[in-house]
Enzyme design. Sequence first.
Site, PDB file in Angstrom:
ATOM      1  N   ASP A 140       0.841  -1.192   0.000  1.00 31.75           N
ATOM      2  CA  ASP A 140       0.000   0.000   0.000  1.00 31.75           C
ATOM      3  C   ASP A 140       0.880   1.248   0.000  1.00 31.75           C
ATOM      4  O   ASP A 140       2.000   1.216  -0.517  1.00 31.75           O
ATOM      5  CB  ASP A 140      -0.924  -0.039   1.238  1.00 31.75           C
ATOM      6  CG  ASP A 140      -2.292   0.577   0.964  1.00 31.75           C
ATOM      7  OD1 ASP A 140      -2.353   1.808   0.825  1.00 31.75           O
ATOM      8  OD2 ASP A 140      -3.277  -0.182   0.886  1.00 31.75           O
ATOM      9  N   HIS A 181      -3.667   6.012   3.762  1.00 32.91           N
ATOM     10  CA  HIS A 181      -4.470   4.897   3.259  1.00 32.91           C
ATOM     11  C   HIS A 181      -3.951   3.564   3.790  1.00 32.91           C
ATOM     12  O   HIS A 181      -4.708   2.738   4.313  1.00 32.91           O
ATOM     13  CB  HIS A 181      -4.449   4.924   1.731  1.00 32.91           C
ATOM     14  CG  HIS A 181      -5.319   3.914   1.066  1.00 32.91           C
ATOM     15  ND1 HIS A 181      -4.914   2.611   0.838  1.00 32.91           N
ATOM     16  CD2 HIS A 181      -6.573   4.015   0.562  1.00 32.91           C
ATOM     17  CE1 HIS A 181      -5.882   1.952   0.217  1.00 32.91           C
ATOM     18  NE2 HIS A 181      -6.902   2.781   0.039  1.00 32.91           N
ATOM     19  N   SER A 365     -11.264  -0.672  -1.059  1.00 31.30           N
ATOM     20  CA  SER A 365      -9.986  -0.715  -0.338  1.00 31.30           C
ATOM     21  C   SER A 365     -10.204  -1.017   1.134  1.00 31.30           C
ATOM     22  O   SER A 365      -9.383  -1.690   1.769  1.00 31.30           O
ATOM     23  CB  SER A 365      -9.261   0.634  -0.452  1.00 31.30           C
ATOM     24  OG  SER A 365      -8.538   0.737  -1.645  1.00 31.30           O
TER      25      SER A 365
END
Length: 426
Positions: A140, A181, A365
């Site tokens: 990620d 994220h 996600s």
Amino acid sequence: MTLIKRLQLSLIALAALLTLFMLPAAAGAAEAEPNQVVVQFEDPATGAAPSVASADPVVLQVANVGKALAELRARDDVVYAVPNMIAHTAAGSYTPNDPLLASLQWNFIGPYGVGAQQAWANARAAGRPGGKGVTVAVLDTGVAYSNRVPYKRSPDFNGGQFVAGWDFVDGDPYANDANGHGTHVAGTIAEATNNKIAVAGLAYGAKIMPVRVLDRNGEGSANDITDGVRFAVRNGAKLINLSLEFDSGVRAADIPELLSALRYARSRGVLVVSASGNVGDQSISYPANAPTVMSVGATTESGCVAEYSNGGDGLDIVAPGGGPDSTATGESRCRRTASRNIAQVTFSGKSVSVFGVPSDYEGTSMATPHVTAAAALVIATGAIGSNPSASRLEARLMDTARDLGQKGIDHFYGAGLLDAAAASAK
């Protein structure tokens, strides 16, 4: 000490050793306090076991439980020496003390959550709380895993939760997050739990391998992702989380190097889990569309497919992703109602050292790490064996999913909503 008594105590010791060393691999495995043994010494006045009224066992702190037990049981003045076993409430679930769990984490414990409380209880009963012993690679934007100026570790992680990773964007060993994220995704998998801080992680006992393949803008090349997959496999990850997608125009012929790496992962028994995509199409984005990857769509707090979630042929399963309901399924209960998103600790603004629990994270996600974490719990509990193949793991998660929408596998929900409790049960 008589020969009969020695024989009786030897049998007790043998039973205790079997409990200590065999149960963790079996159903209902016992859990003991680490580095502690309970010892009952003979009454020095009589040279025999003390009476019930005067019994006063001693708890010893030791460096090695097995060695200490062997040495103590060899002594003539020891009546018994056993691990300091842990008991749990008889309730069929486990609720940690994270203060925001009940109010924010509908995705774990709500009516359309993934059954986290029972899944946690399953793992604790197996002696592998929170998926202990499983390594999960998070490919990620990086993870807030360490204090390295200007970066800080998230306050709801601890240093012992991580194994060495790599930054394929900058080409160094420091896979710190510059976006937020990846930290959010890693939190859903393994946020520190039962620590009276913020929220919980579904597989809180698992180890996270942070692998940075996306930059501070959330973008990354196929080659970096390829290198990240191979790195994770070669360095002991059992699961790989890919909460990322390529544009819908990208086809298999455009990313042969990545598809090769994904086949390599599957051949090594590593399950790769990836997001189906966030444009509401009836086609799955790559890499989730690869046949060697488990694809994950997203659902809302009301148990409807989310309006942004890609579906179609090849959708395997859905998990909570937040956001509004889709009306595309025609279900009367799904009316594009407002729904909460997925709560986890990550950056509360642009600073990489200021943390909070933002309310704006939604997407496939966010759904994907629920499935990855549930797979960690399946492995840890031994529900389908101690070292299941990627194919068996995927099948278990799909077979135990909660059927939604049309009966059976469909284009909107795949096999259904992830049920971590059912998947991790023996």
